[in-house]
Write an enzyme that holds these catalytic residues in place. Structure first.
Site, PDB file in Angstrom:
ATOM      1  N   TYR A  61      75.678  28.065  16.435  1.00 24.81           N
ATOM      2  CA  TYR A  61      74.376  27.774  15.813  1.00 24.81           C
ATOM      3  C   TYR A  61      74.462  26.941  14.536  1.00 24.81           C
ATOM      4  O   TYR A  61      73.429  26.650  13.928  1.00 24.81           O
ATOM      5  CB  TYR A  61      73.647  29.091  15.517  1.00 24.81           C
ATOM      6  CG  TYR A  61      73.426  29.944  16.753  1.00 24.81           C
ATOM      7  CD1 TYR A  61      72.637  29.485  17.799  1.00 24.81           C
ATOM      8  CD2 TYR A  61      74.020  31.197  16.877  1.00 24.81           C
ATOM      9  CE1 TYR A  61      72.448  30.253  18.940  1.00 24.81           C
ATOM     10  CE2 TYR A  61      73.835  31.972  18.014  1.00 24.81           C
ATOM     11  CZ  TYR A  61      73.050  31.499  19.042  1.00 24.81           C
ATOM     12  OH  TYR A  61      72.849  32.244  20.172  1.00 24.81           O
ATOM     13  N   HIS A 110      65.727  26.091  22.062  1.00 23.18           N
ATOM     14  CA  HIS A 110      66.998  26.786  21.827  1.00 23.18           C
ATOM     15  C   HIS A 110      67.960  25.808  21.188  1.00 23.18           C
ATOM     16  O   HIS A 110      68.054  24.652  21.632  1.00 23.18           O
ATOM     17  CB  HIS A 110      67.599  27.315  23.136  1.00 23.18           C
ATOM     18  CG  HIS A 110      66.672  28.261  23.828  1.00 23.18           C
ATOM     19  ND1 HIS A 110      66.439  29.528  23.349  1.00 23.18           N
ATOM     20  CD2 HIS A 110      65.870  28.092  24.901  1.00 23.18           C
ATOM     21  CE1 HIS A 110      65.540  30.109  24.131  1.00 23.18           C
ATOM     22  NE2 HIS A 110      65.169  29.263  25.073  1.00 23.18           N
TER      23      HIS A 110
HETATM   24  C1  DQA Z   1      69.003  30.945  21.152  1.00 25.87           C
HETATM   25  C2  DQA Z   1      69.701  31.299  22.471  1.00 25.87           C
HETATM   26  C3  DQA Z   1      69.476  32.763  22.821  1.00 25.87           C
HETATM   27  O1  DQA Z   1      70.148  33.068  24.033  1.00 25.87           O
HETATM   28  C4  DQA Z   1      70.028  33.648  21.741  1.00 25.87           C
HETATM   29  O2  DQA Z   1      69.784  35.003  22.034  1.00 25.87           O
HETATM   30  C5  DQA Z   1      69.539  33.294  20.384  1.00 25.87           C
HETATM   31  C6  DQA Z   1      69.399  31.883  20.039  1.00 25.87           C
HETATM   32  C7  DQA Z   1      69.318  29.510  20.702  1.00 25.87           C
HETATM   33  O3  DQA Z   1      68.659  29.028  19.778  1.00 25.87           O
HETATM   34  O4  DQA Z   1      70.239  28.890  21.247  1.00 25.87           O
HETATM   35  O5  DQA Z   1      69.321  34.157  19.533  1.00 25.87           O
HETATM   36  O6  DQA Z   1      67.594  31.044  21.353  1.00 25.87           O
END
Ligand code: DQA
Length: 138
Positions: A22, A97
Site C-alpha cells: 500500500y 483499490h
Molecule cells: C484494498 C484491498 C482489500 O483487499 C484490502 O482488504 C484493503 C485494501 C486496496 O486498496 O487494495 O484493505 O481495498
C-alpha cells in the site's frame, strides 16, 4: 462537482501497514494529494474514513456529494450492508483499490459491491483514487 472520498476498514493504517502493498504515504498525505488534484480541476472534495461498516453505510446514505470514490477495504469482499447502501441511493460510486486485488489472495478476487458501482479502478496505488476522481470529471 463535489466528491466524497470514502475509506473503509484499516485504510487509516495506510503508510504503516504492508508498505510493500500500500506504499509508505499515510492516508492524510494521500488525501492531501487528492484535495489538490480536485482543486486543480475545479472540483470540491470531502473525506471520511471509518473502521465501522455501519458508519460507511450512513456516509453513503447521507452525503450530498455528486459522486463517491470508495475504497471499502476488506468490506469490499463481504459487506452486503455496504452493497445495499450503495444500491439504495442515486449517488454514483466508483470502487477503488490501491492494490491489484486479482493478483493477491483468492478471497480478494471477489467484490460484492462492484455490481452496484459505476466502475472500478484498481492496482495503481494512490493513483487509483486520482483516476477514480478523474472518471467523474470526464
Ligand atoms: C484494498 C484491498 C482489500 O483487499 C484490502 O482488504 C484493503 C485494501 C486496496 O486498496 O487494495 O484493505 O481495498
Amino acid at each position: 462537482m463535489k466528491l466524497l472520498i470514502l475509506n473503509g476498514v484499516n485504510l487509516n493504517m495506510t503508510g504503516k501497514r504492508e508498505p510493500g502493498v500500500y506504499g509508505v504515504q499515510t492516508l492524510d498525505e494521500i488525501n492531501e494529494e487528492i484535495r489538490k488534484f480536485c482543486l486543480a480541476r475545479g472540483a470540491e472534495c470531502e473525506f471520511f474514513q471509518s473502521n465501522l461498516e455501519g458508519e460507511i453505510c450512513t456516509a453513503i446514505q447521507q452525503t450530498d456529494a455528486d459522486g463517491i470514490v470508495l475504497n471499502a477495504g476488506a468490506f469490499t469482499h463481504y459487506s452486503y450492508a455496504i452493497r445495499d447502501a450503495i444500491a439504495s441511493v442515486h449517488t454514483p460510486v466508483v470502487e477503488v483499490h490501491m492494490s491489484n486485488v486479482h493478483a493477491r489472495e483468492e478471497f480478494r478476487h471477489h467484490s460484492v459491491i462492484s455490481e452496484v458501482c459505476r466502475g472500478t479502478v484498481l492496482g495503481f496505488g494512490k493513483n487509483s483514487y486520482l483516476l477514480a476522481v478523474e472518471s467523474f470529471l470526464l
